[in-house]
Motif scaffolding. Structure first.
Motif, PDB file in Angstrom:
ATOM      1  N   PHE A  17       0.839  -1.198   0.000  1.00 43.06           N
ATOM      2  CA  PHE A  17       0.000   0.000   0.000  1.00 43.06           C
ATOM      3  C   PHE A  17       0.878   1.255   0.000  1.00 43.06           C
ATOM      4  O   PHE A  17       0.639   2.202  -0.748  1.00 43.06           O
ATOM      5  N   ALA A  18       1.912   1.252   0.822  1.00 46.88           N
ATOM      6  CA  ALA A  18       2.801   2.407   0.915  1.00 46.88           C
ATOM      7  C   ALA A  18       3.544   2.638  -0.403  1.00 46.88           C
ATOM      8  O   ALA A  18       3.661   3.784  -0.860  1.00 46.88           O
ATOM      9  N   PHE A  19       4.037   1.578  -1.018  1.00 51.71           N
ATOM     10  CA  PHE A  19       4.708   1.723  -2.314  1.00 51.71           C
ATOM     11  C   PHE A  19       3.736   2.298  -3.350  1.00 51.71           C
ATOM     12  O   PHE A  19       4.102   3.187  -4.120  1.00 51.71           O
ATOM     13  N   ARG A  20       2.524   1.777  -3.375  1.00 51.23           N
ATOM     14  CA  ARG A  20       1.525   2.245  -4.346  1.00 51.23           C
ATOM     15  C   ARG A  20       1.233   3.735  -4.131  1.00 51.23           C
ATOM     16  O   ARG A  20       1.180   4.512  -5.074  1.00 51.23           O
ATOM     17  N   GLN A  21       1.068   4.145  -2.876  1.00 50.88           N
ATOM     18  CA  GLN A  21       0.793   5.551  -2.575  1.00 50.88           C
ATOM     19  C   GLN A  21       1.983   6.436  -2.935  1.00 50.88           C
ATOM     20  O   GLN A  21       1.813   7.528  -3.482  1.00 50.88           O
ATOM     21  N   ALA A  22       3.187   5.978  -2.638  1.00 55.34           N
ATOM     22  CA  ALA A  22       4.382   6.751  -2.980  1.00 55.34           C
ATOM     23  C   ALA A  22       4.479   6.918  -4.496  1.00 55.34           C
ATOM     24  O   ALA A  22       4.809   8.001  -4.992  1.00 55.34           O
ATOM     25  N   SER A  23       4.171   5.869  -5.227  1.00 57.72           N
ATOM     26  CA  SER A  23       4.209   5.927  -6.683  1.00 57.72           C
ATOM     27  C   SER A  23       3.162   6.900  -7.219  1.00 57.72           C
ATOM     28  O   SER A  23       3.461   7.740  -8.068  1.00 57.72           O
ATOM     29  N   PRO A  28       9.146  10.088  -2.210  1.00 58.14           N
ATOM     30  CA  PRO A  28      10.080   9.063  -1.742  1.00 58.14           C
ATOM     31  C   PRO A  28       9.441   8.299  -0.577  1.00 58.14           C
ATOM     32  O   PRO A  28       8.557   8.825   0.101  1.00 58.14           O
ATOM     33  N   LEU A  29       9.887   7.083  -0.360  1.00 58.27           N
ATOM     34  CA  LEU A  29       9.334   6.233   0.692  1.00 58.27           C
ATOM     35  C   LEU A  29      10.440   5.757   1.617  1.00 58.27           C
ATOM     36  O   LEU A  29      11.466   5.255   1.164  1.00 58.27           O
ATOM     37  N   PHE A  76       7.703  -1.211  -8.403  1.00 61.19           N
ATOM     38  CA  PHE A  76       7.528   0.243  -8.327  1.00 61.19           C
ATOM     39  C   PHE A  76       8.882   0.928  -8.523  1.00 61.19           C
ATOM     40  O   PHE A  76       9.416   1.553  -7.604  1.00 61.19           O
ATOM     41  N   PRO A  77       9.451   0.821  -9.740  1.00 66.25           N
ATOM     42  CA  PRO A  77      10.792   1.363  -9.964  1.00 66.25           C
ATOM     43  C   PRO A  77      10.865   2.890  -9.860  1.00 66.25           C
ATOM     44  O   PRO A  77      11.953   3.440  -9.693  1.00 66.25           O
ATOM     45  N   ASP A  78       9.719   3.549  -9.928  1.00 66.61           N
ATOM     46  CA  ASP A  78       9.698   5.012  -9.838  1.00 66.61           C
ATOM     47  C   ASP A  78       9.787   5.526  -8.410  1.00 66.61           C
ATOM     48  O   ASP A  78       9.962   6.717  -8.186  1.00 66.61           O
TER      49      ASP A  78
END
Length: 142
Positions: A17-23, A28-29, A76-78
Protein backbone atom coordinates in the motif's frame (compact mmCIF):
# COMPACT_ATOMS: atom_id res chain seq x y z
CA UNK A 1 6.32 9.27 3.36
CA UNK A 2 7.03 6.47 5.83
CA UNK A 3 5.72 2.96 6.42
CA UNK A 4 6.27 0.92 9.56
CA UNK A 5 7.54 -2.59 8.79
CA UNK A 6 7.84 -5.37 11.32
CA UNK A 7 9.40 -7.98 9.04
CA UNK A 8 6.43 -10.36 9.08
CA UNK A 9 4.40 -11.62 6.14
CA UNK A 10 1.40 -9.80 7.65
CA UNK A 11 3.11 -6.47 6.95
CA UNK A 12 3.53 -7.11 3.20
CA UNK A 13 0.09 -5.66 2.25
CA UNK A 14 0.93 -2.58 4.33
CA UNK A 15 4.26 -2.14 2.56
CA UNK A 16 2.60 -2.68 -0.83
CA UNK A 17 0.00 0.00 0.00
CA UNK A 18 2.80 2.41 0.91
CA UNK A 19 4.71 1.72 -2.31
CA UNK A 20 1.53 2.25 -4.35
CA UNK A 21 0.79 5.55 -2.58
CA UNK A 22 4.38 6.75 -2.98
CA UNK A 23 4.21 5.93 -6.68
CA UNK A 24 0.86 7.69 -7.17
CA UNK A 25 2.01 10.77 -5.24
CA UNK A 26 5.54 10.89 -6.66
CA UNK A 27 7.03 10.80 -3.15
CA UNK A 28 10.08 9.06 -1.74
CA UNK A 29 9.33 6.23 0.69
CA UNK A 30 11.10 5.36 3.93
CA UNK A 31 10.52 1.81 5.12
CA UNK A 32 11.18 1.93 8.83
CA UNK A 33 11.68 -0.81 11.39
CA UNK A 34 11.76 0.25 15.03
CA UNK A 35 13.55 -1.92 17.55
CA UNK A 36 14.01 -1.92 21.28
CA UNK A 37 16.59 -3.77 23.31
CA UNK A 38 16.37 -5.09 26.85
CA UNK A 39 19.69 -3.57 27.99
CA UNK A 40 18.54 -0.06 27.10
CA UNK A 41 15.12 -0.67 28.65
CA UNK A 42 16.59 -1.89 31.95
CA UNK A 43 18.97 1.09 31.99
CA UNK A 44 15.99 3.39 31.56
CA UNK A 45 17.18 4.73 28.21
CA UNK A 46 14.32 5.73 25.93
CA UNK A 47 16.64 6.70 23.08
CA UNK A 48 20.07 5.28 22.46
CA UNK A 49 22.46 6.85 19.93
CA UNK A 50 22.20 4.79 16.74
CA UNK A 51 25.99 4.49 16.38
CA UNK A 52 26.22 2.68 19.72
CA UNK A 53 23.91 -0.10 18.63
CA UNK A 54 25.86 -2.04 16.05
CA UNK A 55 26.50 -5.72 15.91
CA UNK A 56 25.05 -9.00 14.72
CA UNK A 57 21.55 -8.38 16.11
CA UNK A 58 21.26 -5.03 14.35
CA UNK A 59 22.68 -6.55 11.16
CA UNK A 60 19.99 -9.26 11.34
CA UNK A 61 17.36 -6.51 11.54
CA UNK A 62 18.84 -4.85 8.43
CA UNK A 63 18.53 -8.15 6.57
CA UNK A 64 14.90 -8.61 7.66
CA UNK A 65 14.12 -5.05 6.59
CA UNK A 66 15.73 -5.62 3.17
CA UNK A 67 13.78 -8.83 2.72
CA UNK A 68 10.51 -7.06 3.56
CA UNK A 69 10.81 -4.86 0.44
CA UNK A 70 11.96 -7.66 -1.87
CA UNK A 71 10.04 -7.46 -5.13
CA UNK A 72 8.45 -4.09 -4.41
CA UNK A 73 11.39 -2.11 -5.78
CA UNK A 74 11.00 -3.94 -9.09
CA UNK A 75 7.22 -3.47 -9.18
CA UNK A 76 7.53 0.24 -8.33
CA UNK A 77 10.79 1.36 -9.96
CA UNK A 78 9.70 5.01 -9.84
CA UNK A 79 9.69 5.05 -6.03
CA UNK A 80 12.87 6.30 -4.35
CA UNK A 81 13.12 3.94 -1.35
CA UNK A 82 15.26 4.17 1.75
CA UNK A 83 15.45 1.57 4.50
CA UNK A 84 15.86 2.76 8.06
CA UNK A 85 16.29 1.14 11.45
CA UNK A 86 15.40 3.28 14.42
CA UNK A 87 15.82 2.55 18.10
CA UNK A 88 12.73 3.23 20.18
CA UNK A 89 9.09 2.43 20.62
CA UNK A 90 7.32 1.96 17.30
CA UNK A 91 4.66 4.63 17.77
CA UNK A 92 7.22 7.19 18.97
CA UNK A 93 9.60 6.53 16.09
CA UNK A 94 6.86 6.79 13.46
CA UNK A 95 5.71 10.23 14.64
CA UNK A 96 9.15 11.64 15.50
CA UNK A 97 9.89 13.11 12.04
CA UNK A 98 7.35 15.80 11.17
CA UNK A 99 8.49 16.11 7.55
CA UNK A 100 6.64 13.03 6.28
CA UNK A 101 3.54 13.63 4.15
CA UNK A 102 1.94 10.34 5.14
CA UNK A 103 2.54 7.70 7.81
CA UNK A 104 1.36 4.20 6.82
CA UNK A 105 0.73 1.58 9.50
CA UNK A 106 -1.00 -1.77 9.69
CA UNK A 107 -3.98 -2.33 11.91
CA UNK A 108 -4.28 -5.73 13.52
CA UNK A 109 -7.74 -7.21 14.03
CA UNK A 110 -9.47 -6.28 17.30
CA UNK A 111 -9.51 -9.89 18.46
CA UNK A 112 -5.75 -10.42 18.55
CA UNK A 113 -4.35 -11.06 22.01
CA UNK A 114 -1.40 -8.70 21.64
CA UNK A 115 -3.70 -5.83 20.75
CA UNK A 116 -5.75 -6.44 23.89
CA UNK A 117 -2.64 -6.67 26.07
CA UNK A 118 -0.51 -3.83 24.70
CA UNK A 119 -2.99 -1.72 22.76
CA UNK A 120 -2.89 -0.62 19.19
CA UNK A 121 0.23 0.92 17.72
CA UNK A 122 -1.92 2.23 14.87
CA UNK A 123 -4.20 4.04 17.34
CA UNK A 124 -1.20 5.53 19.16
CA UNK A 125 0.28 6.78 15.87
CA UNK A 126 -3.07 8.25 14.80
CA UNK A 127 -3.43 10.11 18.10
CA UNK A 128 0.10 11.56 18.05
CA UNK A 129 0.90 12.09 14.36
CA UNK A 130 1.36 15.57 12.94
CA UNK A 131 0.42 14.46 9.43
CA UNK A 132 -2.00 12.19 7.59
CA UNK A 133 -2.07 8.55 8.69
CA UNK A 134 -3.20 5.60 6.59
CA UNK A 135 -4.21 2.48 8.51
CA UNK A 136 -4.17 -0.65 6.39
CA UNK A 137 -6.30 -3.40 7.92
CA UNK A 138 -4.62 -6.75 8.29
CA UNK A 139 -6.43 -10.05 7.90
CA UNK A 140 -7.86 -11.81 10.94
CA UNK A 141 -5.97 -14.92 11.99
CA UNK A 142 -7.68 -18.13 10.87
Amino acid sequence: MVVGADGTADSLPVIEFAFRQASLRGLPLTVLHAYWDAVAAVAGLRRVPENLLEGPDVEDLRIVLSQSVAGFRERFPDVDVSLRLAHGLVDEVLVRDRSWDLVVVGRHPVDTVSRVLIGSIADAVLERAHTAVAMVPQASPS
